[in-house]
Design a protein around this motif. Sequence first.
Motif, PDB file in Angstrom:
ATOM      1  N   THR B 234       0.849  -1.192   0.000  1.00  0.00           N
ATOM      2  CA  THR B 234       0.000   0.000   0.000  1.00  0.00           C
ATOM      3  C   THR B 234       0.891   1.250   0.000  1.00  0.00           C
ATOM      4  O   THR B 234       1.593   1.508   0.970  1.00  0.00           O
ATOM      5  CB  THR B 234      -0.924   0.025   1.232  1.00  0.00           C
ATOM      6  OG1 THR B 234      -1.508  -1.256   1.391  1.00  0.00           O
ATOM      7  CG2 THR B 234      -1.999   1.088   1.085  1.00  0.00           C
ATOM      8  N   MET B 236       2.328   5.023   0.313  1.00  0.00           N
ATOM      9  CA  MET B 236       2.120   5.975   1.401  1.00  0.00           C
ATOM     10  C   MET B 236       0.892   6.848   1.158  1.00  0.00           C
ATOM     11  O   MET B 236       0.115   7.118   2.058  1.00  0.00           O
ATOM     12  CB  MET B 236       3.355   6.877   1.566  1.00  0.00           C
ATOM     13  CG  MET B 236       4.618   6.142   1.968  1.00  0.00           C
ATOM     14  SD  MET B 236       4.423   5.135   3.466  1.00  0.00           S
ATOM     15  CE  MET B 236       4.332   6.394   4.737  1.00  0.00           C
ATOM     16  N   LYS B 237       0.732   7.306  -0.082  1.00  0.00           N
ATOM     17  CA  LYS B 237      -0.334   8.279  -0.357  1.00  0.00           C
ATOM     18  C   LYS B 237      -1.713   7.649  -0.377  1.00  0.00           C
ATOM     19  O   LYS B 237      -2.713   8.356  -0.431  1.00  0.00           O
ATOM     20  CB  LYS B 237      -0.042   8.979  -1.691  1.00  0.00           C
ATOM     21  CG  LYS B 237       1.324   9.651  -1.646  1.00  0.00           C
ATOM     22  CD  LYS B 237       1.332  11.037  -2.222  1.00  0.00           C
ATOM     23  CE  LYS B 237       2.529  11.792  -1.655  1.00  0.00           C
ATOM     24  NZ  LYS B 237       3.063  12.807  -2.493  1.00  0.00           N
ATOM     25  N   MET B 238      -1.774   6.314  -0.400  1.00  0.00           N
ATOM     26  CA  MET B 238      -3.082   5.669  -0.457  1.00  0.00           C
ATOM     27  C   MET B 238      -3.465   5.069   0.896  1.00  0.00           C
ATOM     28  O   MET B 238      -4.424   4.328   0.994  1.00  0.00           O
ATOM     29  CB  MET B 238      -3.066   4.590  -1.537  1.00  0.00           C
ATOM     30  CG  MET B 238      -2.888   5.201  -2.917  1.00  0.00           C
ATOM     31  SD  MET B 238      -2.720   3.967  -4.199  1.00  0.00           S
ATOM     32  CE  MET B 238      -4.416   3.454  -4.339  1.00  0.00           C
ATOM     33  N   ARG B 239      -2.722   5.440   1.944  1.00  0.00           N
ATOM     34  CA  ARG B 239      -2.990   4.848   3.246  1.00  0.00           C
ATOM     35  C   ARG B 239      -4.012   5.638   4.048  1.00  0.00           C
ATOM     36  O   ARG B 239      -4.094   6.852   3.920  1.00  0.00           O
ATOM     37  CB  ARG B 239      -1.689   4.806   4.062  1.00  0.00           C
ATOM     38  CG  ARG B 239      -0.697   3.905   3.432  1.00  0.00           C
ATOM     39  CD  ARG B 239       0.625   3.912   4.187  1.00  0.00           C
ATOM     40  NE  ARG B 239       1.465   2.880   3.599  1.00  0.00           N
ATOM     41  CZ  ARG B 239       2.314   2.118   4.276  1.00  0.00           C
ATOM     42  NH1 ARG B 239       2.482   2.302   5.554  1.00  0.00           N
ATOM     43  NH2 ARG B 239       3.012   1.191   3.664  1.00  0.00           N
ATOM     44  N   ASN B 241      -4.132   5.499   7.788  1.00  0.00           N
ATOM     45  CA  ASN B 241      -3.428   4.894   8.913  1.00  0.00           C
ATOM     46  C   ASN B 241      -3.946   5.459  10.242  1.00  0.00           C
ATOM     47  O   ASN B 241      -3.658   6.593  10.610  1.00  0.00           O
ATOM     48  CB  ASN B 241      -1.931   5.188   8.725  1.00  0.00           C
ATOM     49  CG  ASN B 241      -1.075   4.565   9.797  1.00  0.00           C
ATOM     50  OD1 ASN B 241      -1.584   4.102  10.832  1.00  0.00           O
ATOM     51  ND2 ASN B 241       0.225   4.545   9.564  1.00  0.00           N
TER      52      ASN B 241
END
Lengths: 430, 416
Positions: B234, B236-239, B241
């Motif tokens: 996944t 970073m920009k689609m997380r 969190n």
Amino acid sequence: MTVRSESSVWEKRLAAAPGNNIKVNGERLWESLMEMAKVGPGVKGGSNRLALTDVDRQGRDLFKSWCEAAGCTVAVDTIGSMFARRPGTDELLPPVMVGSHLDTQPTGGKYDGVLGVLSGLEIVRTLNDLGIRTKHPIEVVNWTNEEGSRFAPGTTGSSTFAGIHTQDFAYGLKDADGKTFGEELKRIGYAGDVPAGGRRPKAYFELHIEQGPILEEEGVDIGVVTHGQGQRWFEIAFTGFEGHAGSTPMPRRRDALVGAAKLVTAVNEIALKNPPDAVGTVGVLKTYPGSPNVIPGSVSMTVEFRHPVDTTLAEMKEAMSKAIETICAENKLTAEVEEVFYYAPVAFDRDCVSAVRRAAERLGYSHRDMVSGAGHDACYIARVAPTAMVFCPCVDGISHNEAEEIHPEWATAGAEVLFHAVVETAEIVE
Amino acid sequence: MAAPASNLRINADRLWDSIHEIAKIGPGVRSGSNRQTLTDADGEGRKLFQRWCDEAGLTMGVDQMGTMFARREGTNPDALPVYVGSHLDTQPTGGRYDGVLGVLGGLELVRTLNDLNVKTKHPIVVVNWTNEEGTRFAPAMLASGVFAGVIDQDWAYERKDAEGKTFGDELKRIGWRGEEEVGARKMHAFFELHIEQGPILEAEDKLIGVVTHGQGLRWIQCTVTGKESHTGSTPMKMRRNAGRGLAQITELVHEIAMSKQPNAVGAIGHIDVYPNSRNIIPGKVVFTVDFRSHVLETLTGMVDRLLAEAPKLCQALGVEFEAEIVGQFDPPAFDETCVKAVRSAAERLGYPHRDIVSGAGHDACWVNRVAPTAMVMCPCVDGLSHNEDEDISKEWAEAGANVLFHAVVETAEIVE
């Protein structure tokens, strides 16, 4: 590896590549996927076919019967990996291998691994349909225990084939009930007599679902996998001072969670500074004593970094160490850092990767280069043979979950690209 | 004058001996105490306390919550008694002084009055409140809570320990369920001496804390929800969190408390991360924010700011934020006259002192709702409490007990 000029390889490949009108039978592939999923069904529409269980045997038996029906000879190595061979016109040449794994997570999907093996079978079936012969033999492989859910760590078949682990190591692995890999492999009748490894295929190709969200999000059909991520895993403990949450004044506090929180943010920033392939995650956070009215005296946490370039991965580790140092100084904390896992990045073979990319272009599928975030059998085979991977999208990037889903046309596209890359490499005999 | 002369002092050796005598009952494993409420050890500790009270000529009353009231008569039978005390139960790995100092400090002041043959107009009653700690039967300050009418007695009886035994059954079993109606007693005043359980007095070299307020408290249970996904595949920009939400709110809580110094504290002590696996991005985090202040507006202001800013932080991270107030307690302000009695006692005796806010909860915080109340604090080493390493010096105990003596006796009015 012999050094060859790019142009001569190019010409040779073009000559041996299948025509762009050659397609696999997507319907047959999909039916086989659904048929295999009936063996060891999950509880919510997925699969539960853990390695070396009775259902794994049934799955293997079914695969074997399909391969034999397709005219292949099936050999099994001492780790239980299955090699279904379609002869080449020159049997002295090393085979082109293609495959993945048929074992699943306990609450796994129907496609993770299975798509790669059955697409390999579909290549053979299509070649048979068309009466096409290849110079090199083609072997469809089912690697044993890729998932590692029952016998950790996973990728047992491929890593032993690659010489990373010994047969004794593999046989000694135990499941939660104390049963060993060796006993269970014999019990299901798949302890073969072919030595694991010790031979070098011409190339290895693996089709796999992405297990991530990028292809679907970008509307791209095919991922041309150029690298496998290197990984560094850390366990970190911050220690401050446990105190009463009511009677300890703020300036006197040494709150370990405040430090841990800053590291969560720092890990994120470190990954963002190395776009687009770097990822960084804190997955585990525990406070001690974990009581709402006690200031956390310590926090244990995990940090995981992944990047396809080893030097960048090392820089990320260095940046984390610096961040921890600053956090400790500013918050009166101490930290213990242990690196618990290191896995070097894998760069897939240039020629094999080109074959995949060319196949996607020839077939008119949209594609992009990408890095595999998860580990695969191909990452190990890459150590002993020229290797590449093909990704197809999966819905919402969900995997290791019974809800894992792909569309038939995604499977067909992936299998066609796999077909073209494999058959080009195995060289069509006109 | 109703106040005792400044030369009147308690007997520190006797107090110290009694503290260490009772510490022999239910000893801890590292020199502290393990005398959890309604255990056999608690029963033995109560018996010893009763014997001491009998020897001092006091009359014992026990209420239906097991709280012990040892009375020394006053000269005016119609005058309401002055109450003094704390609790004899301890944490499982508790110290020797938490609570015990307040009860035995009360006993010591009666013994001193006997030694000096001093009479007071108001009776003096030494109290041992049942189950202050709340470790075995939650919540804490159970008996004083029932006494003050904030906790229902039947509900208190139904509280269960980890083995499923109820408070009511265990109280009967150890033989300390009295007949007296809980809360029927009317008080002229209540005083409690306690160790600070914090580091301020020791750090500032003060012998006495004049407790003017208790802290108010708000517990806000927060849930941040993102999306569980694979850490490797996944980008970073689609997380989404949830762990980053926790991280930013932890820093926000700290910052909010720091912006209200010195009148506030804030922390997150308890967190649950789901699924808490190293290679899965946290999909959900549940945690409890603990805010305290002795100023009500500060307390509510901190909560308001958290509830205004946390959702914005979470929105920017693409995660959802939900919050619920799961615990609240407005700050008690102790009785001005009683507080003054404590302060003037410290001055009369020449002890360095400062006004202080009680960070922890005490029986006095509940009793304050039904009677004029104040507290005296003495230092403890490193602010350490609820720990077998809890420690105080004999001089600190002596100073605390002397101030308690003077405040109580002045309020009970010496009869010349």
